[in-house]
Every structure is written in structure tokens, then in C-alpha cells.
Write an enzyme that holds these catalytic residues in place. Structure first.
Site, PDB file in Angstrom:
ATOM      1  N   HIS A 111      33.568  32.820  39.038  1.00  0.00           N
ATOM      2  CA  HIS A 111      33.230  34.232  38.821  1.00  0.00           C
ATOM      3  C   HIS A 111      33.915  34.701  37.554  1.00  0.00           C
ATOM      4  O   HIS A 111      35.030  34.271  37.228  1.00  0.00           O
ATOM      5  CB  HIS A 111      33.725  35.082  40.003  1.00  0.00           C
ATOM      6  CG  HIS A 111      33.884  36.533  39.678  1.00  0.00           C
ATOM      7  ND1 HIS A 111      35.111  37.097  39.377  1.00  0.00           N
ATOM      8  CD2 HIS A 111      32.973  37.533  39.584  1.00  0.00           C
ATOM      9  CE1 HIS A 111      34.952  38.383  39.130  1.00  0.00           C
ATOM     10  NE2 HIS A 111      33.671  38.686  39.241  1.00  0.00           N
ATOM     11  N   ASN A 113      34.044  38.502  34.948  1.00  0.00           N
ATOM     12  CA  ASN A 113      33.582  39.863  34.707  1.00  0.00           C
ATOM     13  C   ASN A 113      34.375  40.429  33.546  1.00  0.00           C
ATOM     14  O   ASN A 113      35.595  40.268  33.488  1.00  0.00           O
ATOM     15  CB  ASN A 113      33.773  40.727  35.960  1.00  0.00           C
ATOM     16  CG  ASN A 113      33.490  42.191  35.706  1.00  0.00           C
ATOM     17  OD1 ASN A 113      34.405  42.970  35.444  1.00  0.00           O
ATOM     18  ND2 ASN A 113      32.236  42.557  35.771  1.00  0.00           N
ATOM     19  N   VAL A 114      33.683  41.061  32.601  1.00  0.00           N
ATOM     20  CA  VAL A 114      34.352  41.789  31.521  1.00  0.00           C
ATOM     21  C   VAL A 114      33.626  43.116  31.359  1.00  0.00           C
ATOM     22  O   VAL A 114      32.396  43.160  31.368  1.00  0.00           O
ATOM     23  CB  VAL A 114      34.376  40.998  30.203  1.00  0.00           C
ATOM     24  CG1 VAL A 114      35.491  39.970  30.207  1.00  0.00           C
ATOM     25  CG2 VAL A 114      33.046  40.304  29.928  1.00  0.00           C
ATOM     26  N   HIS A 180      42.583  40.062  55.570  1.00  0.00           N
ATOM     27  CA  HIS A 180      42.309  39.809  56.983  1.00  0.00           C
ATOM     28  C   HIS A 180      42.347  38.320  57.311  1.00  0.00           C
ATOM     29  O   HIS A 180      42.362  37.943  58.480  1.00  0.00           O
ATOM     30  CB  HIS A 180      40.945  40.400  57.375  1.00  0.00           C
ATOM     31  CG  HIS A 180      39.784  39.817  56.627  1.00  0.00           C
ATOM     32  ND1 HIS A 180      39.557  40.041  55.291  1.00  0.00           N
ATOM     33  CD2 HIS A 180      38.778  39.012  57.044  1.00  0.00           C
ATOM     34  CE1 HIS A 180      38.466  39.410  54.909  1.00  0.00           C
ATOM     35  NE2 HIS A 180      37.981  38.774  55.950  1.00  0.00           N
ATOM     36  N   GLY A 263      25.018  54.179  42.599  1.00  0.00           N
ATOM     37  CA  GLY A 263      23.560  54.115  42.579  1.00  0.00           C
ATOM     38  C   GLY A 263      23.006  52.985  41.755  1.00  0.00           C
ATOM     39  O   GLY A 263      21.891  53.087  41.217  1.00  0.00           O
ATOM     40  N   GLY A 264      23.766  51.908  41.633  1.00  0.00           N
ATOM     41  CA  GLY A 264      23.291  50.747  40.880  1.00  0.00           C
ATOM     42  C   GLY A 264      22.167  50.023  41.596  1.00  0.00           C
ATOM     43  O   GLY A 264      21.815  50.341  42.734  1.00  0.00           O
TER      44      GLY A 264
END
Length: 304
Positions: A111, A113-114, A180, A263-264
Site C-alpha cells: 500500500h 498513499n501521498v 482489536h 462523499g467520495g
């Protein structure tokens, strides 16, 4: 910082579009047969994106690489929980996010992300910050792979100070932790948010280092493991462990929550989930097995 806030946003957007192109091209080469299909989308409140997904390739069962550029009149709760002063502020965000699910259990899931945010509280100058990182989730871990992953992370951090790798590696360990289950999602990497103290130019340079470094970290591992023979046992274990990925993304991940609250596009937000997964009640690997070995890797530790 470029001349105006709009210039800064456009500069980052141009880089991120190019990054999406380069990552998709590199993953197609590594796969050998699969190709990304693209669909573009618009968001009612403002902005849109282009989602690219590779399905049923020779190596990647599903790979999603998304670019989004969105805006709104009020930041959602997930974004203001630790920034209450921005509640009610207009905002815009641009980012690239990807999750790669290989078919071969010996190739880790990865994974990255930027992203870049701007918010404009009433009567104030725009506030901006960068965030992102990358992390690795093996099912059958190899020490050489983990060390390579973290060596790339450490080396790209080196120009940004002697503590950058240690700080963002520890942040990754804290963030990608399933409370968890009392275990990490994988073997970590880098994670950062709210980055602006170094100024725009240096912060953007670091974002580019992380974005570009992902391919340096991941592709060599894919090439090393993609032809490893495996059978039904390994595949079933992979599908079981993918369940942890689902749990993290739906229970703990702020990015998933932000996308849904703002709202994506739901399909693009949830393309990070694995295409196939299984859950088994009270599963426990056989003591001393290769599957049991994974537990030793799901705790924060120093890899280098």
C-alpha cells in the site's frame, strides 16, 4: 512556496498525475500480461478523479491505483478530529492512493498513499499540509525482503534529517496497528501527516521521495518472489490473512473514513479491499509451521 496557494496545489497535482502514470506502467511491466483499466469520475460537491484497476493479471490478482482531486465547503469530522480549528473551513485535497493484491501468497500485499491538503479558515491564509507513506503486508515473510523495503525507506529519508526515518517508521507502526487483534498489519514502512514545518519546497521534496521510493521498494520484491511455487495451503492462508486487511481498512483507516464522510466515490474508496478473502472462526496456525512464523513479524521492531 509557488506564487499562490493555487500554484502550489497545481504543482502537486501535476506531480501526482505523473506518479500514477509511472506506477501503473511499472506494475504492468512487472505483471507481464495485465493492463490497468481507467474510469474517471466526478464528485457532486467538487472535483473528481481517475481510478485505475488491473484485474486477473499474471502476478496481480487485483491492483488499484487511484488519483483524486476533490474539494468541499466543510471538512468532514475525520479530518478535523485532531484539527478542531479547521471545522467549517472550505478545503481541497489531491492524492494518489494504491493497494496491490498479488495472487501468489509469497508476494506481499503493498500500500502507498501521498496527498496534499489545503484548508482556508474564514479570515485567514490557507493552511496546507502533506501526508502519506507506504507499508508492506507479507503472508510468508522473508527477511531479505523486509530489510530491502526498510533500507529504501531509510535511504530516502536520509536527506531530511537523522531522525526522519525513525520517526516516520515508528508512526507507521502505530498507525497500521489492529488494536482489536494486538498486531501490526504487516512489517511497516513509513507514515506521516500534517507535514509543513519544513516549508513547502522541502515538504514537497519529501512527498516526492516517498512517492518515487515506493517502486524502488516494491518492484524488486515482486520480481524476486513472483515465480515461487505455491499450493492450496498457501493460498488458503493468504485468503485468511487478507481478512486482517479488510478489518483494518473498515475499522481503523482514516483515509477510508474521510473518503466516505466527504462523499467520495465508494467504488474508488473500497478498491483497496482484496478481491477474494475468507474468514475462519478461531483459526490458529499449526505450531512451528510457516504460517505460524508470520506472528513473529506482526510486532513493531527495528528491521535494520
Amino acid at each position: 512556496m509557488p506564487g499562490t496557494a493555487m500554484d502550489a496545489f497545481d504543482t502537486v497535482s501535476t506531480y501526482l498525475k505523473s506518479l500514477q502514470d509511472r506506477i501503473c506502467a511499472a506494475l504492468e511491466r512487472a505483471d507481464g500480461t495485465g493492463c490497468f483499466a481507467e474510469d474517471t469520475w466526478q464528485r457532486a460537491e467538487g472535483g473528481g478523479g481517475r481510478s485505475r484497476v488491473l484485474k486477473a493479471g499474471a502476478v496481480f490478482e487485483q491492483a488499484g491505483v487511484g488519483y483524486s482531486e476533490v474539494s468541499g465547503t466543510t471538512l468532514p469530522a475525520s479530518a478535523t478530529a485532531h484539527r478542531p480549528e479547521l471545522a467549517g473551513a472550505p478545503w481541497k485535497a489531491v492524492g494518489v492512493s494504491l493497494v496491490i493484491h498479488p495472487e501468489n501468497p509469497y508476494v506481499p500485499t503493498s500500500h502507498a498513499n501521498v496527498r496534499f491538503f489545503q484548508a482556508t479558515p474564514e479570515g485567514r491564509e490557507p493552511i496546507w499540509w502533506f501526508g502519506g507513506g507506504f507499508d508492506l503486508t507479507p503472508f510468508y515473510p522473508f527477511d531479505d525482503d523486509v530489510r530491502h523495503w526498510h533500507t529504501v525507506a531509510r535511504d530516502l529519508c536520509a536527506p531530511f534529517g537523522p531522525t526522519r526515518y525513525a520517526e516516520h517508521k515508528a508512526w507507521c507502526d502505530r498507525y497500521f496497528f489492529l488494536k482489536h487483534r494486538n498486531e501490526t498489519r504487516g512489517v511497516g514502512g513509513l507514515f506521516f501527516d500534517d507535514l509543513n514545518a519544513d516549508g513547502f519546497d522541502k515538504s514537497f521534496e519529501y512527498l516526492r521521495a516517498v512517492g518515487d521510493g515506493y517502486l524502488d521498494a516494491y518492484v524488486p520484491i515482486v520480481e524476486r518472489r513472483k515465480n515461487t511455487p505455491y499450493g492450496e495451503r498457501e493460498r488458503e492462508f493468504q485468503l485468511y490473512r487478507r481478512g486482517r486487511y479488510v478489518e483494518f481498512n473498515l475499522v481503523w483507516d482514516r483515509g477510508t473514513l474521510f473518503g466516505l464522510q466527504s462523499g467520495g466515490r465508494t467504488e474508488s474508496i473500497l478498491m483497496s479491499l482484496p478481491p477474494r478473502v475468507r474468514f475462519e472462526y478461531q483459526y490458529a496456525p499449526e505450531a512451528g509451521s510457516a504460517e505460524a512464523k508470520l506472528n513473529d513479524y506482526l510486532v513493531p521492531r527495528e528491521w535494520l
